[in-house]
Structure formats: C-alpha cells, structure tokens
Design a protein around this motif. Structure first.
Motif, PDB file in Angstrom:
ATOM      1  N   VAL A   1       0.856  -1.188   0.000  1.00  0.00           N
ATOM      2  CA  VAL A   1       0.000   0.000   0.000  1.00  0.00           C
ATOM      3  C   VAL A   1       0.886   1.231   0.000  1.00  0.00           C
ATOM      4  O   VAL A   1       1.698   1.423   0.900  1.00  0.00           O
ATOM      5  CB  VAL A   1      -0.954   0.007   1.212  1.00  0.00           C
ATOM      6  CG1 VAL A   1      -1.766   1.299   1.259  1.00  0.00           C
ATOM      7  CG2 VAL A   1      -1.882  -1.205   1.160  1.00  0.00           C
ATOM      8  N   MET A   2       0.741   2.048  -1.036  1.00  0.00           N
ATOM      9  CA  MET A   2       1.561   3.251  -1.172  1.00  0.00           C
ATOM     10  C   MET A   2       1.175   4.253  -0.086  1.00  0.00           C
ATOM     11  O   MET A   2      -0.010   4.507   0.137  1.00  0.00           O
ATOM     12  CB  MET A   2       1.334   3.862  -2.554  1.00  0.00           C
ATOM     13  CG  MET A   2       2.261   4.999  -2.880  1.00  0.00           C
ATOM     14  SD  MET A   2       1.927   5.718  -4.504  1.00  0.00           S
ATOM     15  CE  MET A   2       2.159   4.316  -5.572  1.00  0.00           C
ATOM     16  N   PRO A   3       2.150   4.827   0.597  1.00  0.00           N
ATOM     17  CA  PRO A   3       1.827   5.770   1.670  1.00  0.00           C
ATOM     18  C   PRO A   3       1.310   7.107   1.116  1.00  0.00           C
ATOM     19  O   PRO A   3       1.569   7.465  -0.028  1.00  0.00           O
ATOM     20  CB  PRO A   3       3.162   5.955   2.383  1.00  0.00           C
ATOM     21  CG  PRO A   3       4.190   5.649   1.347  1.00  0.00           C
ATOM     22  CD  PRO A   3       3.584   4.622   0.438  1.00  0.00           C
ATOM     23  N   LEU A   4       0.570   7.793   1.981  1.00  0.00           N
ATOM     24  CA  LEU A   4       0.182   9.158   1.649  1.00  0.00           C
ATOM     25  C   LEU A   4       1.449  10.003   1.686  1.00  0.00           C
ATOM     26  O   LEU A   4       2.367   9.674   2.418  1.00  0.00           O
ATOM     27  CB  LEU A   4      -0.820   9.682   2.673  1.00  0.00           C
ATOM     28  CG  LEU A   4      -2.214   9.057   2.609  1.00  0.00           C
ATOM     29  CD1 LEU A   4      -3.035   9.501   3.801  1.00  0.00           C
ATOM     30  CD2 LEU A   4      -2.913   9.428   1.323  1.00  0.00           C
ATOM     31  N   PRO A   5       1.604  11.046   0.982  1.00  0.00           N
ATOM     32  CA  PRO A   5       0.641  11.698   0.100  1.00  0.00           C
ATOM     33  C   PRO A   5       0.694  11.194  -1.340  1.00  0.00           C
ATOM     34  O   PRO A   5       0.039  11.753  -2.211  1.00  0.00           O
ATOM     35  CB  PRO A   5       1.077  13.163   0.153  1.00  0.00           C
ATOM     36  CG  PRO A   5       2.572  13.068   0.244  1.00  0.00           C
ATOM     37  CD  PRO A   5       2.830  11.832   1.101  1.00  0.00           C
ATOM     38  N   TYR A   6       1.426  10.132  -1.619  1.00  0.00           N
ATOM     39  CA  TYR A   6       1.645   9.687  -2.990  1.00  0.00           C
ATOM     40  C   TYR A   6       0.383   9.230  -3.712  1.00  0.00           C
ATOM     41  O   TYR A   6       0.342   9.227  -4.920  1.00  0.00           O
ATOM     42  CB  TYR A   6       2.702   8.579  -3.031  1.00  0.00           C
ATOM     43  CG  TYR A   6       4.001   9.040  -2.451  1.00  0.00           C
ATOM     44  CD1 TYR A   6       4.798   9.968  -3.124  1.00  0.00           C
ATOM     45  CD2 TYR A   6       4.427   8.589  -1.214  1.00  0.00           C
ATOM     46  CE1 TYR A   6       5.982  10.411  -2.580  1.00  0.00           C
ATOM     47  CE2 TYR A   6       5.617   9.029  -0.665  1.00  0.00           C
ATOM     48  CZ  TYR A   6       6.381   9.940  -1.352  1.00  0.00           C
ATOM     49  OH  TYR A   6       7.553  10.391  -0.815  1.00  0.00           O
ATOM     50  N   ARG A   7      -0.628   8.824  -2.986  1.00  0.00           N
ATOM     51  CA  ARG A   7      -1.838   8.362  -3.671  1.00  0.00           C
ATOM     52  C   ARG A   7      -3.027   9.299  -3.498  1.00  0.00           C
ATOM     53  O   ARG A   7      -4.140   8.951  -3.797  1.00  0.00           O
ATOM     54  CB  ARG A   7      -2.183   6.942  -3.240  1.00  0.00           C
ATOM     55  CG  ARG A   7      -2.659   6.783  -1.858  1.00  0.00           C
ATOM     56  CD  ARG A   7      -2.904   5.310  -1.553  1.00  0.00           C
ATOM     57  NE  ARG A   7      -2.258   4.971  -0.320  1.00  0.00           N
ATOM     58  CZ  ARG A   7      -2.706   5.354   0.876  1.00  0.00           C
ATOM     59  NH1 ARG A   7      -3.794   6.069   0.975  1.00  0.00           N
ATOM     60  NH2 ARG A   7      -2.057   5.018   1.949  1.00  0.00           N
ATOM     61  N   GLN A   8      -2.784  10.506  -3.028  1.00  0.00           N
ATOM     62  CA  GLN A   8      -3.893  11.436  -2.814  1.00  0.00           C
ATOM     63  C   GLN A   8      -4.636  11.778  -4.096  1.00  0.00           C
ATOM     64  O   GLN A   8      -5.820  12.047  -4.057  1.00  0.00           O
ATOM     65  CB  GLN A   8      -3.406  12.712  -2.134  1.00  0.00           C
ATOM     66  CG  GLN A   8      -3.120  12.485  -0.666  1.00  0.00           C
ATOM     67  CD  GLN A   8      -2.641  13.742   0.013  1.00  0.00           C
ATOM     68  OE1 GLN A   8      -1.837  14.479  -0.535  1.00  0.00           O
ATOM     69  NE2 GLN A   8      -3.122  13.973   1.211  1.00  0.00           N
TER      70      GLN A   8
END
Length: 130
Positions: free
Chosen positions: A56-63
């Motif tokens: 699961v890609m961490p925030l903020p990368y998937r905002q």
C-alpha cells in the motif's frame, strides 16, 4: 450476452476493515472471497481488494488516485442523506451546485483511497453511449 463489467483492484492493508467500509458505508455486496482477497460489487463494478499491507503506497503519494461512480440524482441524494445521518467523515461533504445541476461527495476508505460519487440532474450532458 451480459453487459461488460468494470473491474478495479486495490491493494489494502486490512481486508476485513476494507470489507466493512465498503459494505457499511457504500452498500457494496460481497462476491467471491478468500483469506487474501475479496470481490466487492459496488455501483455495478467489481472492486477486488487484495491484502497486501506492504504494497500500500503511503500518503501523500496516492492522494490524487481515486475512483468513483456517477449515480442518478435520487440515488445520490439518498446515499448522501444516509451517510450524513451516520456522521460519516467526508473528504468533500455532500455538495449540490444547483446552478450547474451537479452534486458530489468524496470519502476516503481505510487505506486513504478516495471514492468520488457524483450526480447530474441532466444526465444527457454526460454523453453516455446508448
């Protein structure tokens, strides 16, 4: 021949938490399921959630990553009313722009994937194929 179905897959950190969110908040129906993945039927689409906490890609990368659905006006309003009554936390509160005949709300699932739900009073502006 049946209609084609849109399919989306998500990597999630907790499969049961994801299942509860989509079932309880958005009314998804569970299809096939194993201990490692689950199919959720949501707004006519199949959303497959894979338990892959390390991926699961961490925030903020998937905002900016999101998916959504366009509902008819009455269905959108009923969902907005139900979610508001249950004190749902929104990223964008249910909003209606009466001058544009548009409505939108945005929720974040347990892993931060955004779910955008829209409606248009005049659906002909969408240019949907017949």
């Amino acid at each position: 021949m049946s209609q084609p179905t849109f399919h989306l897959s998500l990597l999630v950190s907790d499969l049961e938490q994801t299942r509860r969110f989509y079932e309880q908040q958005l009314g998804a129906r569970v299809g096939r399921a194993t201990e490692h993945w689950i199919d959720l039927w949501l707004f006519g689409a199949q959303v497959t959630a894979y338990a892959r906490p390390d991926a699961v890609m961490p925030l903020p990368y998937r905002q900016a990553q999101h998916f959504g659905a366009t509902l008819d006006w009455a269905a959108w309003q009923a969902l907005a009313d139900r979610l508001t009554a249950t004190a749902t936390v929104f990223q964008l509160d249910p909003t209606v722009w009466t001058d544009k005949g548009q409505a939108k709300m945005v929720l974040a699932d347990p892993d931060g994937y955004l779910v955008e739900i829209k409606a248009y009073r005049d659906e002909s502006i969408l240019g949907r194929p017949s």
